[in-house]
Design a protein around this motif. Structure first.
Motif, PDB file in Angstrom:
ATOM      1  N   LEU A  10     -43.745  10.999  64.699  1.00 37.18           N
ATOM      2  CA  LEU A  10     -44.708   9.907  64.538  1.00 37.18           C
ATOM      3  C   LEU A  10     -43.967   8.576  64.472  1.00 37.18           C
ATOM      4  O   LEU A  10     -43.114   8.369  63.606  1.00 37.18           O
ATOM      5  CB  LEU A  10     -45.524  10.117  63.261  1.00 37.18           C
ATOM      6  CG  LEU A  10     -46.647   9.124  62.988  1.00 37.18           C
ATOM      7  CD1 LEU A  10     -47.769   9.305  64.021  1.00 37.18           C
ATOM      8  CD2 LEU A  10     -47.195   9.316  61.576  1.00 37.18           C
ATOM      9  N   LEU A  11     -44.281   7.682  65.406  1.00 33.03           N
ATOM     10  CA  LEU A  11     -43.745   6.318  65.391  1.00 33.03           C
ATOM     11  C   LEU A  11     -44.583   5.524  64.397  1.00 33.03           C
ATOM     12  O   LEU A  11     -45.768   5.321  64.615  1.00 33.03           O
ATOM     13  CB  LEU A  11     -43.819   5.695  66.786  1.00 33.03           C
ATOM     14  CG  LEU A  11     -43.253   6.560  67.929  1.00 33.03           C
ATOM     15  CD1 LEU A  11     -43.545   5.908  69.275  1.00 33.03           C
ATOM     16  CD2 LEU A  11     -41.763   6.790  67.742  1.00 33.03           C
ATOM     17  N   ASN A  18     -46.654  -0.351  65.993  1.00 34.27           N
ATOM     18  CA  ASN A  18     -45.532   0.581  66.156  1.00 34.27           C
ATOM     19  C   ASN A  18     -44.410   0.020  67.033  1.00 34.27           C
ATOM     20  O   ASN A  18     -43.742   0.773  67.761  1.00 34.27           O
ATOM     21  CB  ASN A  18     -46.020   1.933  66.684  1.00 34.27           C
ATOM     22  CG  ASN A  18     -47.044   2.562  65.775  1.00 34.27           C
ATOM     23  OD1 ASN A  18     -46.919   2.524  64.554  1.00 34.27           O
ATOM     24  ND2 ASN A  18     -48.105   3.095  66.351  1.00 34.27           N
ATOM     25  N   ALA A  19     -44.220  -1.302  66.962  1.00 37.63           N
ATOM     26  CA  ALA A  19     -43.062  -1.898  67.637  1.00 37.63           C
ATOM     27  C   ALA A  19     -41.802  -1.208  67.119  1.00 37.63           C
ATOM     28  O   ALA A  19     -41.648  -0.961  65.921  1.00 37.63           O
ATOM     29  CB  ALA A  19     -43.005  -3.393  67.349  1.00 37.63           C
ATOM     30  N   VAL A  23     -33.917   0.586  63.283  1.00 35.64           N
ATOM     31  CA  VAL A  23     -33.938   1.751  62.389  1.00 35.64           C
ATOM     32  C   VAL A  23     -34.775   2.875  62.993  1.00 35.64           C
ATOM     33  O   VAL A  23     -34.387   4.048  62.932  1.00 35.64           O
ATOM     34  CB  VAL A  23     -34.485   1.354  61.004  1.00 35.64           C
ATOM     35  CG1 VAL A  23     -34.773   2.592  60.160  1.00 35.64           C
ATOM     36  CG2 VAL A  23     -33.490   0.447  60.283  1.00 35.64           C
ATOM     37  N   MET A  24     -35.902   2.520  63.598  1.00 36.83           N
ATOM     38  CA  MET A  24     -36.768   3.542  64.196  1.00 36.83           C
ATOM     39  C   MET A  24     -36.073   4.255  65.356  1.00 36.83           C
ATOM     40  O   MET A  24     -36.218   5.475  65.524  1.00 36.83           O
ATOM     41  CB  MET A  24     -38.085   2.923  64.648  1.00 36.83           C
ATOM     42  CG  MET A  24     -38.987   2.525  63.493  1.00 36.83           C
ATOM     43  SD  MET A  24     -40.428   1.553  64.017  1.00 36.83           S
ATOM     44  CE  MET A  24     -41.418   2.795  64.858  1.00 36.83           C
ATOM     45  N   ASP A  58     -39.277  -4.398  68.509  1.00 37.57           N
ATOM     46  CA  ASP A  58     -39.639  -5.305  67.418  1.00 37.57           C
ATOM     47  C   ASP A  58     -38.922  -6.634  67.649  1.00 37.57           C
ATOM     48  O   ASP A  58     -37.749  -6.795  67.317  1.00 37.57           O
ATOM     49  CB  ASP A  58     -39.233  -4.681  66.081  1.00 37.57           C
ATOM     50  CG  ASP A  58     -39.751  -5.473  64.892  1.00 37.57           C
ATOM     51  OD1 ASP A  58     -40.150  -6.638  65.087  1.00 37.57           O
ATOM     52  OD2 ASP A  58     -39.763  -4.931  63.775  1.00 37.57           O
ATOM     53  N   ILE A  59     -39.632  -7.572  68.239  1.00 42.63           N
ATOM     54  CA  ILE A  59     -39.020  -8.834  68.669  1.00 42.63           C
ATOM     55  C   ILE A  59     -38.517  -9.655  67.486  1.00 42.63           C
ATOM     56  O   ILE A  59     -37.609 -10.486  67.635  1.00 42.63           O
ATOM     57  CB  ILE A  59     -40.013  -9.638  69.544  1.00 42.63           C
ATOM     58  CG1 ILE A  59     -40.277  -8.859  70.842  1.00 42.63           C
ATOM     59  CG2 ILE A  59     -39.476 -11.019  69.893  1.00 42.63           C
ATOM     60  CD1 ILE A  59     -41.258  -9.510  71.790  1.00 42.63           C
TER      61      ILE A  59
END
Length: 249
Positions: A10-11, A18-19, A23-24, A58-59
């Motif tokens: 799961l993002l 969910n950018a 870490v993701m 994630d900008i």
């Protein structure tokens, strides 16, 4: 998360659609390594938390992550590692897509074997809007799915592709009603899990050999084919067929 033979990644950054943060990406790689080492797992579903799959990178982290050539290379390597781990995952992978599937999110979906989306899904690959260049490995996967002409269209224009067009162009394998997506993916994953794990593993190797450029039979692919006849799953499969029952794989 795993339920029986079906795993799920799961993002989870729903406040940002969910950018995908640095870490993701690292967590994704770790989850994939753990899933690959789980013998009971037969199929893996990757999806987003809430109403979106993933709205790209994630900008808010860009100023730090891409501050220097060294930091840019480091995060690019991490992302490439994670995407490659999806692409070479030894068992079938399914991207369950709703809402935004953009940039790195779209790249992640393209690295999966099967993409199932609902009518809210929207796709775009947008490095041109950020002055960036799309990685070759990601471009290769996109071309394999939709062809070079359509890949050029998506990358040159950075336009948004809606669900119906995504199905028509081959960007997704299946389109469902938004209220049926969970059940459709669940049923499909279970249908895969009902088949032979040994057959799935060898078939996946065959597909990866083709995607790597192999176009003629090799000794290795011959060996993979012949190995099926001595597997315990084959013995169970034909016995179940003769006995008119469901095989116990």
């Amino acid at each position: 998360m795993r339920t029986g033979q079906v795993g799920r990644i799961l993002l989870a950054q729903p406040a940002k659609r969910n950018a995908l943060s640095a870490v993701m990406w690292k967590q994704l790689l770790g989850c994939l390594e753990e899933a690959a080492d789980t013998p009971a797992l037969k199929v893996l579903v990757i999806t987003g938390d809430g109403e979106h799959f993933a709205a790209g990178a994630d900008i808010s982290e860009f100023e730090t992550l891409y501050a220097t050539p060294e930091s840019s290379k480091a995060i690019s390597f991490t992302i490439a590692q994670a995407l490659e781990a999806v692409a070479i995952f030894p068992k079938p992978t399914i991207a369950k897509i709703r809402g935004a599937c953009v940039g790195g999110g779209c790249g992640l979906a393209m690295a999966c074997d099967i993409r199932i989306a609902d009518g809210t899904s929207q796709f775009a690959i947008t490095p041109g809007n950020l002055g960036l260049v799309y990685p070759f490995s990601d471009m290769k996967r996109l071309i394999q799915a939709i062809g070079i002409s359509r890949a050029k269209d998506m990358l040159f224009s950075a336009r948004t592709v809606l669900a119906e067009e995504a199905l028509e162009m081959g960007l997704i394998n299946r389109l469902t009603d938004q209220y049926e997506l969970d059940q459709v993916v669940r049923d499909y994953a279970m249908s895969i899990s009902d088949t032979s794990g040994e057959s799935l593993s060898m078939t996946n190797k065959m597909f990866m050999a083709y995607e790597a450029g192999q176009r003629v039979e090799s000794q290795k692919t011959k060996d993979w084919f012949q190995a099926g006849f001595s597997s315990k799953d084959f013995k169970e499969g034909y016995q179940a067929f003769l006995e008119k029952r469901k095989p116990d794989f």
